[in-house]
Design a protein around this motif. Structure first.
Motif, mmCIF file in Angstrom:
data_model
loop_
_atom_site.group_PDB
_atom_site.id
_atom_site.type_symbol
_atom_site.label_atom_id
_atom_site.label_comp_id
_atom_site.label_asym_id
_atom_site.label_seq_id
_atom_site.Cartn_x
_atom_site.Cartn_y
_atom_site.Cartn_z
ATOM 1 N N LEU A 142 3.909 10.301 -7.204
ATOM 2 C CA LEU A 142 4.717 10.479 -8.097
ATOM 3 C C LEU A 142 3.928 10.920 -9.337
ATOM 4 O O LEU A 142 4.296 11.730 -10.270
ATOM 5 N N LEU A 143 2.889 9.902 -9.940
ATOM 6 C CA LEU A 143 2.156 10.371 -11.129
ATOM 7 C C LEU A 143 1.469 11.595 -11.002
ATOM 8 O O LEU A 143 1.629 12.429 -12.022
ATOM 9 N N THR A 144 0.963 11.996 -9.988
ATOM 10 C CA THR A 144 0.356 13.294 -9.879
ATOM 11 C C THR A 144 1.220 14.361 -9.762
ATOM 12 O O THR A 144 0.985 15.488 -10.559
ATOM 13 N N SER A 145 2.414 14.407 -9.064
ATOM 14 C CA SER A 145 3.253 15.551 -8.810
ATOM 15 C C SER A 145 4.347 15.538 -9.879
ATOM 16 O O SER A 145 4.806 17.032 -10.384
ATOM 17 N N THR A 146 4.475 14.662 -10.756
ATOM 18 C CA THR A 146 5.743 14.643 -11.976
ATOM 19 C C THR A 146 5.163 14.500 -13.164
ATOM 20 O O THR A 146 5.669 14.843 -14.267
ATOM 21 N N TYR A 147 4.144 13.606 -13.460
ATOM 22 C CA TYR A 147 3.855 13.098 -14.724
ATOM 23 C C TYR A 147 2.353 13.582 -15.268
ATOM 24 O O TYR A 147 1.983 13.196 -16.356
ATOM 25 N N SER A 148 1.760 14.625 -14.500
ATOM 26 C CA SER A 148 0.207 15.140 -14.816
ATOM 27 C C SER A 148 0.412 15.911 -15.928
ATOM 28 O O SER A 148 -0.770 16.237 -16.652
ATOM 29 N N GLU B 177 0.880 -1.152 -0.038
ATOM 30 C CA GLU B 177 0.055 0.083 -0.002
ATOM 31 C C GLU B 177 0.871 1.076 -0.066
ATOM 32 O O GLU B 177 0.346 2.290 -0.615
ATOM 33 N N THR B 178 1.964 1.400 0.745
ATOM 34 C CA THR B 178 2.907 2.484 0.717
ATOM 35 C C THR B 178 3.518 2.579 -0.680
ATOM 36 O O THR B 178 3.625 3.586 -0.956
ATOM 37 N N ALA B 179 4.020 1.707 -1.397
ATOM 38 C CA ALA B 179 4.395 1.745 -2.627
ATOM 39 C C ALA B 179 3.493 2.396 -3.614
ATOM 40 O O ALA B 179 3.659 3.237 -4.473
ATOM 41 N N ARG C 289 2.842 5.968 -3.027
ATOM 42 C CA ARG C 289 3.872 6.932 -3.336
ATOM 43 C C ARG C 289 3.790 6.817 -4.935
ATOM 44 O O ARG C 289 4.158 8.039 -5.562
ATOM 45 N N MET C 290 3.611 5.717 -5.714
ATOM 46 C CA MET C 290 3.607 5.826 -7.025
ATOM 47 C C MET C 290 2.501 6.759 -7.707
ATOM 48 O O MET C 290 2.574 7.447 -8.372
ATOM 49 N N GLU C 291 1.286 6.606 -6.825
ATOM 50 C CA GLU C 291 0.189 7.582 -7.309
ATOM 51 C C GLU C 291 0.729 8.861 -7.108
ATOM 52 O O GLU C 291 0.206 9.790 -7.742
ATOM 53 N N ILE D 90 2.923 -0.910 -7.365
ATOM 54 C CA ILE D 90 3.266 0.061 -8.314
ATOM 55 C C ILE D 90 2.286 -0.176 -9.532
ATOM 56 O O ILE D 90 1.846 0.672 -10.123
ATOM 57 N N ILE D 91 2.322 -1.429 -9.979
ATOM 58 C CA ILE D 91 1.261 -1.762 -11.085
ATOM 59 C C ILE D 91 -0.106 -1.513 -11.030
ATOM 60 O O ILE D 91 -0.511 -0.900 -11.730
ATOM 61 N N ASN D 92 -0.416 -1.429 -9.717
ATOM 62 C CA ASN D 92 -1.812 -1.007 -9.296
ATOM 63 C C ASN D 92 -1.812 0.371 -9.896
ATOM 64 O O ASN D 92 -3.087 0.853 -10.272
ATOM 65 N N ALA D 93 -1.124 1.340 -9.298
ATOM 66 C CA ALA D 93 -1.169 2.820 -9.532
ATOM 67 C C ALA D 93 -0.900 3.074 -10.848
ATOM 68 O O ALA D 93 -1.741 4.151 -11.162
#
Length: 385
Positions: free
Chosen positions: A242-248, A233-235, A238-240, A267-270
């Motif tokens: 990162l996607l919001t902050s860096t790849y949006s 859940e922590t991973a 964090r991946m979610e 990570i794959i779930n995110a």
């Protein structure tokens, strides 16, 4: 039952009389074999402390060790601590009080067992650190593990291969990227996490310096990317983030260095939750892993996860069993590394096992043909037992 099938070689191998070389250990249980070591027809009791039953691999480890020791006629107290440090310390205290002749410990927190190891030393109980090094104590007699730095190297090379920078033989291709990647590391209280990360970063750094790969989030330090308790859940969270902050803004993410299969799943779930994929062919970023958990082997077989690192825990259990038998017989276990694993107080004599990288084409020859999984288990993503 699958565990009985996979442990037959362990019990047979551990029952042999070993011609062992001295490894220089000076903690409890080394030396003449006085005190706790079993002799003759005396019952030998071994305490086995595993961190959790949450992850498939620790259940297999615990049961494989137990079956191997029972194959020698030993009585085994196997305990799982549900990733709770006080629970594990209490379990080990109880084993020592019960008068076990040896302890095999896969620690939750490698720095939290000093008083337990002091008590074991006072009772002349040898302590074998299992897969995770126990730190800050002179009373760690032996360490059985895989070459953890090599695991990190293999993970980084698998990521580079998944990106197309390396070919299947590990040679560089003409692909120069640039590729955007993000980094994850294991739990900061697990000594292995640092070895994994250092091996991976030493391998990736030349490609980062040359611009073939880059980390858009700039999170490249261990403390920035560590995942406490290896929590899925922590991973995922964090991946979610990162996607919001860096790849949006439309930036493309090409790959993720994931140090364990349980983190890979989060990570794959995110990634899939953000609309990527759902498979590698359909645009899912390359994600690495470790432990060859059956759920992840199915993901690799289905073209979702790129790779994992296979650590044959049957062999790890076998080495722990052999080391225990040596201590019980008043001997010292065979070590193949007496330099690498400094726990902050002493260099712990160690036996390191090799690892294998698994892509989809490796599932049959590496896992199925070796009897680790069946084709049906790979197809279903579940073990039969």
């Amino acid at each position: 039952m699958r565990l009985a099938r996979t442990m037959s070689a362990v019990a047979a191998g551990a029952a042999l009389t070993l011609a062992l070389t001295a490894c220089g250990g000076e903690g409890a249980g080394s030396g003449s074999g006085d005190g706790a070591a079993g002799n003759g027809d005396e019952e030998v009791k071994v305490g086995v402390a595993m961190p959790t039953q949450t992850y498939e691999r620790w259940i297999q480890d615990g049961n494989n060790v137990k079956e191997g020791l029972e194959g020698l006629g030993y009585t085994v107290d196997l305990q799982f601590a549900n990733d709770d440090i006080p629970t594990q310390t209490q379990q080990i205290d109880a084993m020592i009080t019960a008068g076990v002749d040896a302890l095999i410990v896969a620690s939750i927190d490698g720095t939290a067992l000093t008083s337990q190891l002091d008590a074991a030393a006072a009772a002349n109980i040898p302590v074998i650190a299992y897969d995770r090094l126990i730190r800050d104590s002179e009373n760690v007699d032996f360490y059985t593990t895989f070459d953890n730095y090599a695991v990190g190297v293999a993970q980084a090379n698998a990521l580079l291969r998944g990106l197309g920078v390396l070919d299947a033989d590990g040679n560089e291709t003409d692909e120069k990227g640039p590729f955007n990647i993000e980094l994850f590391a294991g739990s900061p209280d697990d000594n292995n996490s640092h070895f994994f990360f250092n091996g991976a970063m030493d391998t990736l750094k030349p490609y980062m310096d040359s611009g073939v790969v880059s980390v858009p989030s700039k999170q490249t330090e261990f403390d920035q990317v560590a995942t406490l308790r290896w929590e899925l859940e922590t991973a995922q969270s964090r991946m979610e983030d990162l996607l919001t902050s860096t790849y949006s803004g439309g930036e493309e993410l090409d790959g993720v260095l994931a140090p364990a299969d349980v983190l890979s799943r989060g990570i794959i779930n995110a990634l899939q939750g953000a609309g990527m994929g759902p498979t590698l062919e359909e645009g899912l970023p390359v994600v690495t892993g470790q432990d060859a958990e059956i759920a992840n082997i199915k993901l690799i077989n289905d073209g979702v996860q790129s790779s994992t690192i296979f650590k044959d825990t049957r062999l790890l259990a076998e080495q722990a069993v052999k080391a225990t038998e040596s201590f019980v017989n008043g001997e010292e276990p065979e070590a193949n590394d007496t330099e690498t694993y400094d726990n902050g107080v002493k260099v712990v004599p160690s036996y390191l096992l090799e690892v294998q990288t698994v892509f989809a084409e490796d599932i049959a020859p590496v896992l199925i043909d070796a009897g680790y999984y069946t084709a049906e288990e790979v197809e279903s993503g579940q073990t039969a037992d």
